[in-house]
Design a protein around this motif. Structure first.
Motif, PDB file in Angstrom:
ATOM      1  N   SER A 186       0.813  -1.224   0.000  1.00  0.00           N
ATOM      2  CA  SER A 186       0.000   0.000   0.000  1.00  0.00           C
ATOM      3  C   SER A 186       0.842   1.268   0.000  1.00  0.00           C
ATOM      4  CB  SER A 186      -0.902   0.016   1.235  1.00  0.00           C
ATOM      5  OG  SER A 186      -0.131   0.179   2.419  1.00  0.00           O
ATOM      6  N   THR A 187       2.158   1.176   0.190  1.00  0.00           N
ATOM      7  CA  THR A 187       2.969   2.387   0.354  1.00  0.00           C
ATOM      8  C   THR A 187       2.913   3.332  -0.849  1.00  0.00           C
ATOM      9  OG1 THR A 187       4.916   1.076  -0.279  1.00  0.00           O
ATOM     10  CG2 THR A 187       4.528   1.426   2.070  1.00  0.00           C
ATOM     11  N   PRO A 188       2.935   2.851  -2.103  1.00  0.00           N
ATOM     12  CA  PRO A 188       2.814   3.816  -3.211  1.00  0.00           C
ATOM     13  C   PRO A 188       1.471   4.544  -3.198  1.00  0.00           C
ATOM     14  CG  PRO A 188       3.604   1.682  -3.999  1.00  0.00           C
ATOM     15  CD  PRO A 188       3.133   1.478  -2.608  1.00  0.00           C
ATOM     16  N   LEU A 189       0.401   3.818  -2.864  1.00  0.00           N
ATOM     17  CA  LEU A 189      -0.930   4.433  -2.856  1.00  0.00           C
ATOM     18  C   LEU A 189      -1.091   5.402  -1.694  1.00  0.00           C
ATOM     19  CD1 LEU A 189      -3.048   1.280  -3.749  1.00  0.00           C
ATOM     20  CD2 LEU A 189      -2.162   3.050  -5.266  1.00  0.00           C
ATOM     21  N   LEU A 190      -0.504   5.061  -0.539  1.00  0.00           N
ATOM     22  CA  LEU A 190      -0.551   5.987   0.590  1.00  0.00           C
ATOM     23  C   LEU A 190       0.156   7.294   0.259  1.00  0.00           C
ATOM     24  CD1 LEU A 190       0.158   3.558   3.584  1.00  0.00           C
ATOM     25  CD2 LEU A 190      -1.993   4.700   3.054  1.00  0.00           C
ATOM     26  N   ALA A 191       1.270   7.187  -0.465  1.00  0.00           N
ATOM     27  CA  ALA A 191       2.040   8.381  -0.814  1.00  0.00           C
ATOM     28  C   ALA A 191       1.265   9.282  -1.767  1.00  0.00           C
ATOM     29  CB  ALA A 191       3.383   7.972  -1.420  1.00  0.00           C
ATOM     30  N   VAL A 192       0.738   8.709  -2.835  1.00  0.00           N
ATOM     31  CA  VAL A 192       0.016   9.532  -3.817  1.00  0.00           C
ATOM     32  C   VAL A 192      -1.303  10.027  -3.241  1.00  0.00           C
ATOM     33  CG1 VAL A 192      -1.265   7.658  -4.941  1.00  0.00           C
ATOM     34  CG2 VAL A 192      -0.604   9.664  -6.256  1.00  0.00           C
ATOM     35  N   ASN A 193      -1.876   9.282  -2.300  1.00  0.00           N
ATOM     36  CA  ASN A 193      -3.120   9.700  -1.669  1.00  0.00           C
ATOM     37  C   ASN A 193      -2.952  11.039  -0.944  1.00  0.00           C
ATOM     38  OD1 ASN A 193      -5.887   9.197  -0.469  1.00  0.00           O
ATOM     39  ND2 ASN A 193      -4.652   9.272   1.378  1.00  0.00           N
ATOM     40  N   LEU A 194      -1.787  11.246  -0.329  1.00  0.00           N
ATOM     41  CA  LEU A 194      -1.544  12.505   0.369  1.00  0.00           C
ATOM     42  C   LEU A 194      -1.625  13.687  -0.588  1.00  0.00           C
ATOM     43  CD1 LEU A 194       1.370  11.501   2.771  1.00  0.00           C
ATOM     44  CD2 LEU A 194      -0.899  12.283   3.438  1.00  0.00           C
ATOM     45  N   ALA A 195      -1.024  13.539  -1.769  1.00  0.00           N
ATOM     46  CA  ALA A 195      -1.054  14.625  -2.748  1.00  0.00           C
ATOM     47  C   ALA A 195      -2.472  14.885  -3.244  1.00  0.00           C
ATOM     48  CB  ALA A 195      -0.134  14.294  -3.916  1.00  0.00           C
ATOM     49  N   LEU A 196      -3.207  13.827  -3.537  1.00  0.00           N
ATOM     50  CA  LEU A 196      -4.534  13.996  -4.132  1.00  0.00           C
ATOM     51  C   LEU A 196      -5.541  14.549  -3.131  1.00  0.00           C
ATOM     52  CD1 LEU A 196      -4.690  10.740  -6.285  1.00  0.00           C
ATOM     53  CD2 LEU A 196      -4.076  13.057  -6.995  1.00  0.00           C
ATOM     54  N   THR A 197      -5.488  14.120  -1.870  1.00  0.00           N
ATOM     55  CA  THR A 197      -6.433  14.635  -0.881  1.00  0.00           C
ATOM     56  C   THR A 197      -6.149  16.102  -0.570  1.00  0.00           C
ATOM     57  OG1 THR A 197      -5.028  13.693   0.866  1.00  0.00           O
ATOM     58  CG2 THR A 197      -6.946  12.421   0.181  1.00  0.00           C
ATOM     59  N   HIS A 198      -4.871  16.472  -0.484  1.00  0.00           N
ATOM     60  CA  HIS A 198      -4.549  17.887  -0.271  1.00  0.00           C
ATOM     61  C   HIS A 198      -4.961  18.720  -1.484  1.00  0.00           C
ATOM     62  CE1 HIS A 198      -2.140  16.428   3.123  1.00  0.00           C
ATOM     63  NE2 HIS A 198      -2.133  17.669   3.548  1.00  0.00           N
ATOM     64  N   GLN A 199      -4.872  18.139  -2.653  1.00  0.00           N
ATOM     65  CA  GLN A 199      -5.307  18.849  -3.861  1.00  0.00           C
ATOM     66  C   GLN A 199      -6.805  19.130  -3.803  1.00  0.00           C
ATOM     67  OE1 GLN A 199      -4.519  16.810  -7.569  1.00  0.00           O
ATOM     68  NE2 GLN A 199      -6.230  17.836  -8.562  1.00  0.00           N
ATOM     69  N   LEU A 200      -7.585  18.143  -3.385  1.00  0.00           N
ATOM     70  CA  LEU A 200      -9.031  18.351  -3.279  1.00  0.00           C
ATOM     71  C   LEU A 200      -9.348  19.507  -2.336  1.00  0.00           C
ATOM     72  CD1 LEU A 200     -10.540  14.728  -3.101  1.00  0.00           C
ATOM     73  CD2 LEU A 200     -10.854  16.410  -4.905  1.00  0.00           C
ATOM     74  N   ILE A 201      -8.693  19.511  -1.168  1.00  0.00           N
ATOM     75  CA  ILE A 201      -8.965  20.568  -0.193  1.00  0.00           C
ATOM     76  C   ILE A 201      -8.469  21.911  -0.715  1.00  0.00           C
ATOM     77  CG2 ILE A 201      -8.444  21.370   2.140  1.00  0.00           C
ATOM     78  CD1 ILE A 201      -8.254  18.406   2.964  1.00  0.00           C
ATOM     79  N   GLY A 202      -7.274  21.925  -1.320  1.00  0.00           N
ATOM     80  CA  GLY A 202      -6.729  23.171  -1.838  1.00  0.00           C
ATOM     81  C   GLY A 202      -7.552  23.763  -2.965  1.00  0.00           C
ATOM     82  N   TRP A 203      -8.249  22.935  -3.691  1.00  0.00           N
ATOM     83  CA  TRP A 203      -9.067  23.408  -4.807  1.00  0.00           C
ATOM     84  C   TRP A 203     -10.534  23.556  -4.398  1.00  0.00           C
ATOM     85  CZ3 TRP A 203      -7.102  20.462  -9.783  1.00  0.00           C
ATOM     86  CH2 TRP A 203      -5.739  20.782  -9.978  1.00  0.00           C
ATOM     87  N   HIS A 204     -10.760  23.631  -3.078  1.00  0.00           N
ATOM     88  CA  HIS A 204     -12.093  23.885  -2.519  1.00  0.00           C
ATOM     89  C   HIS A 204     -13.088  22.785  -2.891  1.00  0.00           C
ATOM     90  CE1 HIS A 204     -10.595  27.785  -1.330  1.00  0.00           C
ATOM     91  NE2 HIS A 204     -10.265  28.051  -2.589  1.00  0.00           N
ATOM     92  N   ARG A 205     -12.605  21.552  -2.838  1.00  0.00           N
ATOM     93  CA  ARG A 205     -13.483  20.387  -3.067  1.00  0.00           C
ATOM     94  C   ARG A 205     -13.613  19.605  -1.766  1.00  0.00           C
ATOM     95  NH1 ARG A 205     -13.927  18.681  -8.247  1.00  0.00           N
ATOM     96  NH2 ARG A 205     -15.588  17.390  -7.361  1.00  0.00           N
ATOM     97  N   GLN A 206     -13.908  20.333  -0.687  1.00  0.00           N
ATOM     98  CA  GLN A 206     -13.989  19.699   0.626  1.00  0.00           C
ATOM     99  C   GLN A 206     -15.069  18.626   0.690  1.00  0.00           C
ATOM    100  OE1 GLN A 206     -13.793  22.939  -0.019  1.00  0.00           O
ATOM    101  NE2 GLN A 206     -12.617  24.064   1.511  1.00  0.00           N
ATOM    102  N   ALA A 207     -16.200  18.896   0.056  1.00  0.00           N
ATOM    103  CA  ALA A 207     -17.288  17.910   0.070  1.00  0.00           C
ATOM    104  C   ALA A 207     -16.866  16.635  -0.648  1.00  0.00           C
ATOM    105  CB  ALA A 207     -18.537  18.499  -0.574  1.00  0.00           C
ATOM    106  N   ALA A 208     -16.143  16.776  -1.763  1.00  0.00           N
ATOM    107  CA  ALA A 208     -15.653  15.595  -2.480  1.00  0.00           C
ATOM    108  C   ALA A 208     -14.676  14.812  -1.619  1.00  0.00           C
ATOM    109  CB  ALA A 208     -14.991  16.022  -3.787  1.00  0.00           C
TER     110      ALA A 208
END
Length: 235
Positions: A186-208
């Motif tokens: 799971s380590t590759p997915l955990l790593a990329v997950n951090l980038a994608l979840t922060h991207q959602l919040i940074g782009w004002h997609r909190q509900a998503a």
């Protein structure tokens, strides 16, 4: 921030050792972990208040009830669901397997959990760029870089899984090595997950973000209910 976190972890370690030596109980151990976290939160609030510029004139809160509902609450809900997602496995293992399996899983999961510190540090450095612009090219390159680096680190640790577990926990935890190897996938997915979840919040997609965490939790519970009774800790 890093100095404060390091001080918190060292204080928690010292208090946990002291509590274990003087009065070993779950309540004392929990207090030893909670006190440094609470102190760190108060210090962080004080530092943030001192660092914030003071605007001229009367200070008015820009946060409305609708803003809290649309922007703040989904992040909090998503964080809670994410914590449940990562911790519920232990309770399900305790329900459907033995305490030995719970101990083995918990021990090696700590190592995998610690491996998330490296991509988290990368995200901390890149956070202003992620939050400041909607640069999908940068976020894509960052995600690919974290995915590849997570895969490389995970593969290296996978090759050394057995000696790492034996050195960290001793031969009595040798049965945890297969569980460790599965978790390392799971380590590759955990790593990329951090980038994608922060991207959602940074782009004002909190509900998503909140809905994604909820969907992941439902999938996790369903898969655990199917795989743990059939395969134990490996499931």
């Amino acid at each position: 921030e890093s100095t404060l976190l390091l001080a918190q972890r060292l204080a928690a370690l010292a208090l946990a050792v002291l509590a274990t030596a003087l009065m070993p109980s779950l309540w004392m151990f929990g207090a030893a972990l909670a006190l440094p976290a609470g102190a760190a939160m108060l210090i962080a609030l004080g530092l943030a208040t001192r660092m914030m510029p003071v605007p001229p004139g009367p200070v008015r809160s820009a946060l409305t009830l609708a803003g809290w509902r649309d922007h703040v609450a989904p992040i909090g809900i998503g964080l809670v669901l994410s914590v449940v997602y990562f911790r519920v496995d232990v309770f399900l293992l305790e329900r459907w397997t033995t305490l030995e399996t719970v101990a083995q899983y918990s021990a090696v999961f700590r190592i995998v959990d610690g491996m998330r510190l490296l991509p988290a540090a990368v995200i901390a450095v890149a956070l202003p760029r992620i939050l400041g612009t909607r640069d999908s090219v940068f976020t894509g390159r960052l995600s690919i870089g974290l995915l590849v680096s997570g895969g490389v680190v995970g593969a290296m640790v996978l090759l050394l899984a057995s000696p790492i577990v034996l050195v960290a926990y001793g031969p009595q935890y040798g049965a945890a090595v297969p569980i460790f190897r599965v978790l390392l996938l799971s380590t590759p997915l955990l790593a990329v997950n951090l980038a994608l979840t922060h991207q959602l919040i940074g782009w004002h997609r909190q509900a998503a973000y909140a809905w994604t965490c909820a969907s992941a939790l439902v999938a996790n519970l369903a898969l655990n209910a199917w795989l743990i009774p059939a395969a134990g800790g490996i499931g």
